[in-house]
Design a protein around this motif. Sequence first.
Motif, PDB file in Angstrom:
ATOM      1  N   VAL A  18      98.572 -14.831  27.053  1.00  0.00           N
ATOM      2  CA  VAL A  18      98.209 -15.484  28.307  1.00  0.00           C
ATOM      3  C   VAL A  18      97.202 -14.610  29.049  1.00  0.00           C
ATOM      4  N   ALA A  19      96.030 -15.162  29.325  1.00  0.00           N
ATOM      5  CA  ALA A  19      94.987 -14.398  30.012  1.00  0.00           C
ATOM      6  C   ALA A  19      95.402 -14.088  31.440  1.00  0.00           C
ATOM      7  N   LYS A  20      94.884 -12.999  31.962  1.00  0.00           N
ATOM      8  CA  LYS A  20      95.149 -12.616  33.346  1.00  0.00           C
ATOM      9  C   LYS A  20      94.497 -13.626  34.293  1.00  0.00           C
ATOM     10  N   PRO A  21      95.140 -13.905  35.428  1.00  0.00           N
ATOM     11  CA  PRO A  21      94.456 -14.714  36.447  1.00  0.00           C
ATOM     12  C   PRO A  21      93.199 -14.008  36.927  1.00  0.00           C
ATOM     13  N   MET A  22      92.173 -14.782  37.237  1.00  0.00           N
ATOM     14  CA  MET A  22      90.922 -14.215  37.724  1.00  0.00           C
ATOM     15  C   MET A  22      91.049 -13.838  39.196  1.00  0.00           C
ATOM     16  N   ASN A  23      90.673 -12.615  39.544  1.00  0.00           N
ATOM     17  CA  ASN A  23      90.543 -12.245  40.946  1.00  0.00           C
ATOM     18  C   ASN A  23      89.355 -12.999  41.552  1.00  0.00           C
ATOM     19  N   VAL A  24      89.394 -13.206  42.851  1.00  0.00           N
ATOM     20  CA  VAL A  24      88.309 -13.923  43.528  1.00  0.00           C
ATOM     21  C   VAL A  24      87.923 -13.178  44.805  1.00  0.00           C
ATOM     22  N   ILE A  25      86.624 -12.975  44.985  1.00  0.00           N
ATOM     23  CA  ILE A  25      86.072 -12.425  46.223  1.00  0.00           C
ATOM     24  C   ILE A  25      85.077 -13.439  46.778  1.00  0.00           C
ATOM     25  N   LEU A  26      85.385 -13.994  47.928  1.00  0.00           N
ATOM     26  CA  LEU A  26      84.525 -14.973  48.592  1.00  0.00           C
ATOM     27  C   LEU A  26      83.911 -14.308  49.818  1.00  0.00           C
ATOM     28  N   ILE A  27      82.582 -14.244  49.832  1.00  0.00           N
ATOM     29  CA  ILE A  27      81.851 -13.590  50.923  1.00  0.00           C
ATOM     30  C   ILE A  27      81.014 -14.635  51.646  1.00  0.00           C
ATOM     31  N   PRO A 241      97.096 -10.625  41.055  1.00  0.00           N
ATOM     32  CA  PRO A 241      95.687 -10.983  41.251  1.00  0.00           C
ATOM     33  C   PRO A 241      95.395 -11.022  42.749  1.00  0.00           C
ATOM     34  N   PHE A 242      94.144 -10.777  43.118  1.00  0.00           N
ATOM     35  CA  PHE A 242      93.826 -10.719  44.538  1.00  0.00           C
ATOM     36  C   PHE A 242      92.731 -11.703  44.908  1.00  0.00           C
ATOM     37  N   PHE A 243      92.820 -12.169  46.160  1.00  0.00           N
ATOM     38  CA  PHE A 243      91.795 -13.018  46.758  1.00  0.00           C
ATOM     39  C   PHE A 243      91.350 -12.366  48.061  1.00  0.00           C
ATOM     40  N   VAL A 244      90.070 -12.057  48.146  1.00  0.00           N
ATOM     41  CA  VAL A 244      89.462 -11.481  49.340  1.00  0.00           C
ATOM     42  C   VAL A 244      88.542 -12.523  49.968  1.00  0.00           C
ATOM     43  N   TYR A 245      88.791 -12.852  51.211  1.00  0.00           N
ATOM     44  CA  TYR A 245      87.874 -13.701  51.983  1.00  0.00           C
ATOM     45  C   TYR A 245      87.207 -12.804  53.012  1.00  0.00           C
ATOM     46  N   TYR A 246      85.941 -12.481  52.751  1.00  0.00           N
ATOM     47  CA  TYR A 246      85.198 -11.532  53.584  1.00  0.00           C
ATOM     48  C   TYR A 246      84.120 -12.271  54.350  1.00  0.00           C
ATOM     49  N   THR A 247      84.190 -12.211  55.671  1.00  0.00           N
ATOM     50  CA  THR A 247      83.279 -12.959  56.540  1.00  0.00           C
ATOM     51  C   THR A 247      82.542 -12.005  57.478  1.00  0.00           C
ATOM     52  N   PRO A 248      81.638 -11.167  56.949  1.00  0.00           N
ATOM     53  CA  PRO A 248      80.978 -10.153  57.775  1.00  0.00           C
ATOM     54  C   PRO A 248      80.067 -10.771  58.820  1.00  0.00           C
ATOM     55  N   VAL A 337      85.726 -13.187  39.942  1.00  0.00           N
ATOM     56  CA  VAL A 337      84.665 -14.117  40.334  1.00  0.00           C
ATOM     57  C   VAL A 337      84.233 -13.754  41.756  1.00  0.00           C
ATOM     58  N   ILE A 338      82.934 -13.554  41.941  1.00  0.00           N
ATOM     59  CA  ILE A 338      82.389 -13.286  43.271  1.00  0.00           C
ATOM     60  C   ILE A 338      81.523 -14.471  43.688  1.00  0.00           C
ATOM     61  N   ILE A 339      81.806 -15.023  44.862  1.00  0.00           N
ATOM     62  CA  ILE A 339      81.005 -16.121  45.415  1.00  0.00           C
ATOM     63  C   ILE A 339      80.426 -15.655  46.741  1.00  0.00           C
TER      64      ILE A 339
END
Length: 656
Positions: A18-27, A241-248, A337-339
Motif C-alpha cells: 500500500v503506497a503512502k498517502p501523498m503529503n499536500v502543501i497548498l500555498i 501524512p501532512f497538509f499545510v495550508y499556507y496563506t502568506p 504535492v505542492i500547489i
Amino acid sequence: MKQILIFLIGLFSTTCVVAKPMNVILIMADDISAREFPVYQSNKWYGDRRAKTPVLDKIANEGGNFIETVWASTICKPSRVQIMNGTYAHQNKYWDNSHMGVNSHTQYVAYQSAPITLGNMSREAGYANIWVSKTHNTDGADTLSMGFNEGVFSPAETKRAGWNPFGTPNENPYKIFTTADPKHWDHKSFYWWPEIQLINHPDHPAEPYKYVKTSLNDYAPDLELEYIFDFIERSKAAGKPFFVYYTPHLGHTARDPAVEGNPTLWVPTPEISYNQEEGEFGTYTRADAKYILQADGTYKAINITPPGISYHLEYLDYQIWQYLNKLKKMGELDNTVIIFTADNATQGWGKASIHRQKGPHVPMIIYAPGVKGLLEGRQNIQADLTDVLPTLADIMGYQFPQGYDKLDGKSIWPYLTGKTDKHRDYIYAMRLDAQMIRNDKVLRDGHGIWYDATETPTDYDSFIKIKDLPDGEHKTQLLAEKAKLEPLLAQYDLYNTSSEAPLPPLDSDGDALSDAFESKYSVSDPYADPDGDGVNNFHEFVFGTNPNDATSPTPLQKPHLIDVSDAQGEYIGLAFQRNEALGYDYFFIIEGTSDGKTWQTDGVIQQYSFSSNGDGTASVIARVAADKSKALIKDLRLKIKKPKKRKPRKYKNLLK
C-alpha cells in the motif's frame, strides 16, 4: 490517490504493498496576477522591474505544470471562502470584502454554508493539518471550526466568543511594529516585527490562542516557515501524512512602520541572491537583513530591498526553494504535492476589477515529481479556486458523502494525471452584482461585455470584443458559445435578492418554534414539555425530535460526551442532533470547563464535524481543541440562542 495497491504476482506468492498517502502543501499568495510570474511569459507586468523566479519556473515545467487560465474571485475574502469550501458566492454569501452574508447573530462563515472544508476534509482523510499566516475569511473561534487542528496567524485572531480563565490574553502583551494610527486595518505589522499567534499549538495546551514574543528584525514569512517545518517534522515523526495550508501576505501592500508617515507600499523584504549552478534547484542565500533604530527615531535598513511587488515574488520563490530542500532532506519530496496559487489580481492593476479577466486571473502551479503520468508544462485549460477542494480530496483519497450537493468545483486531478483530456465546461467569478463567466472560446466580463477567448493575448488582457469581429463563421461560433453560457448566470446572480444567510423557518408568533413544527405537533408553548421527558418544545424543535413522544430524543440525539480522534490526537467531544432546517440564526455555542463552575468558549472547536442524517436532521460533533492528555477542559455543554431580528442591509451595486 491515498491508497494504491501494487500487486507483484510470482509463481508461488502474491505481495500487496500500500503506497503512502501523498503529503499536500497548498500555498495561496496575496494579490498577485498570473502575468506577474515569468513562467506565464506575459509581455507586461506591474511596475518597472520584472521579477525573477527560477525555482517556480523550473517546477512548473519539470515534475509539474501550470494552468494558463485560473480564476479566483476579484477580491480577497470571496476567494478565500471559495478555496476553503469549494463554493461560489450564491452559496457562501461572500460577495465582496465589504459585503459578507450574515445571520442574526454573526457572519455566515464557510463551514456553515458548506460543512466540508479544506480542514475537516483533510482531517477526515487521516491527515495532520495546519493553517498558517493570513485568514481573512473568519475570526476567533471559527478558525478551528474550519477543521484545522493548528494555526499560526499573523496578525492575531482576537475576536472570540468567550474568554479564557487559564491566562490567554485577548490582546497581545508584547510590543510589535505598528503604524501611527490604530484605526488602520494594517495597524499591526505582518511583515517586520510582526504579531504572531499560535492556535492550538501542542506545546501550549492551556493557551489555545498563544501570542509569541517577536523582535524588530523578525520577518513574518521566515517565522511562518519555521513553524511549518516544525509541524511537518512532528507529523513525519508521528507517521502521519501532512497538509499545510499556507496563506502568506507576500504580494499584498501595507503601511510600512519603518518609514516615516507609514506609506502604503510593498514592504521591503530581506535581500536574497541565487546561484543556478549549485544544487538540484539552484541555491538561494538570504542576507543578514536588519533595521537599526537611529537616535532620531528613524530606522536604517541593512541588506533590505527597495519596496516593490517583484521582490515579494522573488521571496516567494525563495520560500518554494526552502520547501523543496526541506522535503528532499526529509525524504518526502517525491511523496508531496505542492500547489501554488493566489487570491486575486495585483493591487493597482487588476485587484477588484471586473474588466475583462483582470480581477480574477491568478497563477496556479502544481508540482508532484513522484506522481507517474503527471502532465508537465503549460496546460491550456480553464479552472477556478472552487476546484481546489475536490482536487485535494482526490489526492488525499477522500470520498464526499453520497448526496453532498454543495460543491461548485470539479477536481483537476483526473486531467492532470492524464485520465481525461477535458476539465470543465466553464469557470465563473463575480463581485457584488457583477457576473463573469468564460470557457475556452468566449469570456463575459462583469460589465456584461463578451470577448473572443479562443486565443490568449500576450499581455493576458487585450481580448477582442465579439461585437468588433467581422461577420463570418468564427463570429457565429462565438455567438453560439455565448448563447450556451449566458443562461447559466441566473443561478448565481443572487446579490440583490438573496445575499444573506438562509432565513430560519417561518415563525409568525416569534416564539422560536416554527409554524410548521407547531402545526405538525399541535404545540405552541416553547417551554412546555407535553411528553414529560424533561426536554421542552424548544429543544425538541432544535434537535429535530418529536415533542409528543417520551422516547424522543434518545440519549444519542441529546448532547452527550464522546471520545474522538484524528491524526493529531484524541479529544473530548460533544455530540448531538440538530434540525437541519434551522439555519444559523439559531446560534449553537459549545462551552467548556475545567472545574464545572467557570465556562468558556476559548479552546473549544465549535464544529468538529457536521453530517446529514438524510431525514431533515444532522449529527454534529464539537470538541476540545487540545489532546485530552494535555487539555485542562474536562467537560462540555451546549447553549442555544434564539434568532434575533435581522437588520436591514444596504446594497452596493457596481452596475446600474
